[in-house]
Design an enzyme around this catalytic site. Structure first.
Site, mmCIF file in Angstrom:
data_model
loop_
_atom_site.group_PDB
_atom_site.id
_atom_site.type_symbol
_atom_site.label_atom_id
_atom_site.label_comp_id
_atom_site.label_asym_id
_atom_site.label_seq_id
_atom_site.Cartn_x
_atom_site.Cartn_y
_atom_site.Cartn_z
ATOM 1 N N PRO A 266 0.099 -5.172 -4.970
ATOM 2 C CA PRO A 266 -0.138 -3.730 -5.090
ATOM 3 C C PRO A 266 -0.884 -3.179 -3.881
ATOM 4 O O PRO A 266 -1.872 -3.764 -3.418
ATOM 5 C CB PRO A 266 -0.973 -3.624 -6.369
ATOM 6 C CG PRO A 266 -0.554 -4.805 -7.181
ATOM 7 C CD PRO A 266 -0.317 -5.903 -6.181
ATOM 8 N N CYS A 267 -0.405 -2.038 -3.387
ATOM 9 C CA CYS A 267 -0.969 -1.485 -2.156
ATOM 10 C C CYS A 267 -2.089 -0.480 -2.406
ATOM 11 O O CYS A 267 -2.853 -0.158 -1.489
ATOM 12 C CB CYS A 267 0.135 -0.819 -1.335
ATOM 13 S SG CYS A 267 0.872 0.643 -2.133
ATOM 14 N N GLN A 268 -2.202 0.023 -3.634
ATOM 15 C CA GLN A 268 -3.145 1.116 -3.890
ATOM 16 C C GLN A 268 -4.585 0.807 -3.481
ATOM 17 O O GLN A 268 -5.287 1.714 -2.994
ATOM 18 C CB GLN A 268 -3.098 1.515 -5.373
ATOM 19 C CG GLN A 268 -1.780 2.104 -5.827
ATOM 20 C CD GLN A 268 -0.824 1.033 -6.335
ATOM 21 O OE1 GLN A 268 -0.984 -0.151 -6.027
ATOM 22 N NE2 GLN A 268 0.159 1.439 -7.127
ATOM 23 N N PRO A 269 -5.065 -0.433 -3.629
ATOM 24 C CA PRO A 269 -6.455 -0.696 -3.223
ATOM 25 C C PRO A 269 -6.709 -0.540 -1.730
ATOM 26 O O PRO A 269 -7.867 -0.473 -1.306
ATOM 27 C CB PRO A 269 -6.665 -2.155 -3.655
ATOM 28 C CG PRO A 269 -5.674 -2.386 -4.742
ATOM 29 C CD PRO A 269 -4.476 -1.592 -4.327
ATOM 30 N N TYR A 270 -5.633 -0.442 -0.922
ATOM 31 C CA TYR A 270 -5.792 -0.459 0.532
ATOM 32 C C TYR A 270 -5.236 0.790 1.213
ATOM 33 O O TYR A 270 -5.256 0.877 2.442
ATOM 34 C CB TYR A 270 -5.099 -1.704 1.104
ATOM 35 C CG TYR A 270 -5.346 -2.926 0.268
ATOM 36 C CD1 TYR A 270 -6.595 -3.540 0.257
ATOM 37 C CD2 TYR A 270 -4.347 -3.440 -0.560
ATOM 38 C CE1 TYR A 270 -6.843 -4.644 -0.546
ATOM 39 C CE2 TYR A 270 -4.582 -4.544 -1.363
ATOM 40 C CZ TYR A 270 -5.831 -5.143 -1.358
ATOM 41 O OH TYR A 270 -6.073 -6.229 -2.159
#
Length: 382
Positions: free
Chosen positions: A109-113
């Protein structure tokens, strides 16, 4: 004879041409037996699509917790991904315990970055599953021979990336990292992403990094180590990817109220454009999710001459005085056009889901064009 606007070519100029048989033969010689694959966060299987051009695959295990993505994956590959939360899986049960070589690929998942997100990185609950994978690597009885990780720009400055590098270094991987945009391969689509490749092959990366990729390598601090070279081939135009028959699909035409309300932020491209913005998972639901296309009728009326280039962003905008001219002359990109720009093969089907869901899944996917080339460098290590 002049080619009709948007007519498809058998090969797309600008995108790096692949001698598939030669490349597969070279990787077969390096690998020997067919490659086993553990595909984490498999999505629609775009990483597998990239690998199909390079190696023979067997013993593929794909894992994703999206029912929609898994249905598309099954429809195209015949294999049913495991629907599971990765942090709840036993790593040694997931990965082969024998001495068989295998590849591990992951697009977590890319949302944390993300730049627009909160930047919580490892503190974001959505990063938990990938940290479980990272924590498992030093203790695996049979760690993967090859590792591939993809994520958004911004991952390179995260504590997750530092933890990943530490875990791989503990198992003596030779590691390469890059930040690459499809325009580097002549594809007229911006989708800048972080890529990591790592190998435990004896001698590590024995082949030199390809020239086009060398200037996009990053160091331990996440900074470019050299000046990026220009595209190795002339960038193609969108005319090689769009389909004029889509101009007549009413559901693709932007509504007049949307144009009147958002004309200031519309990123308008034409068939002769050599770029279009990243298609996000919200594309066609929001004007901030990617470029919109000037229909052929608008080109014929000379509306492309009315667009004004924003010097800072490189995006073509509509001038307020010309807004009414663009009513009924702008449309969204079709799923098949987005597929082509992402490098997804023509016969890849999204019949298992709606068009809206297909766009969502493509927006969460990868550039097969780029991943194929990065993986070629990984498997050249043998």
């Amino acid at each position: 004879m002049r080619r009709a606007l948007g007519a498809r070519r058998t090969t797309r100029p600008g995108a790096r041409r692949l001698d598939v048989s030669r490349r597969r033969a070279s990787t077969r010689r390096a690998l020997g037996d067919p490659a086993s694959l553990r595909e984490l966060y498999s999505g629609i299987g775009a990483t597998r699509l990239a690998l199909e051009h390079l190696v023979d695959l067997q013993d593929v295990v794909a894992i994703d917790n999206s029912d929609a993505a898994n249905a598309v994956y099954e429809a195209n590959f015949g294999d049913v991904p495991r629907r599971a939360n990765i942090e709840h899986l036993d790593a040694n049960a997931l990965f082969p315990s024998s001495e068989r070589d295998y590849a591990l690929t992951a697009s977590p998942p890319c949302q944390p970055y993300t730049r627009r997100g909160l930047g919580l990185a490892s503190e974001d609950p959505r990063a938990k599953s990938f940290h479980a994978v990272i924590d498992a690597i030093p203790n695996l009885s049979n760690p993967p021979r090859w590792v591939f990780v993809e994520n958004v720009r911004g991952f390179e400055s995260s504590d997750t990336r530092r933890a990943l590098l530490d875990a791989l270094s503990e198992r003596d991987y030779d590691i390469r990292e890059f930040i690459v945009d499809p325009t580097a391969l002549g594809v007229p689509n911006t989708r800048e992403r972080y890529y990591l490749i790592a190998t435990r092959s004896p001698g590590g990366f024995s082949e030199p990094t390809p020239t086009w990729l060398r200037g996009r390598a990053i160091d331990a601090a996440g900074q470019f180590v050299g000046e990026a070279s220009t595209s190795q081939s002339t960038t193609s135009t969108l005319a090689d990817y769009i389909r004029t028959e889509c101009d007549n699909e009413d559901e693709l035409v932007l509504g007049s109220e949307m144009i009147r309300k958002y004309w200031r932020v519309l990123d308008v491209v034409t068939p002769t454009s050599k770029r279009c913005s990243t298609f996000t998972s919200g594309y066609a639901d929001t004007v901030f999710g990617g470029s919109v296309l000037l229909r052929s009728r608008g080109v014929q009326r000379g509306l492309d001459e009315l667009l004004e280039l924003d010097a800072d962003s490189g995006v073509s905008r509509i001038n307020e005085r010309d807004v009414e001219h663009f009513i009924d002359n702008l449309r969204w990109f079709h799923v098949d056009e987005i597929k082509a720009l992402h490098g997804v093969r023509d016969d890849f089907t999204f019949n298992a889901c709606s068009r809206k869901k297909a766009i969502f899944l493509l927006g969460n996917s990868i550039s097969v064009h780029v991943v194929r080339e990065v993986l070629l460098h990984l498997f050249s290590a043998g």
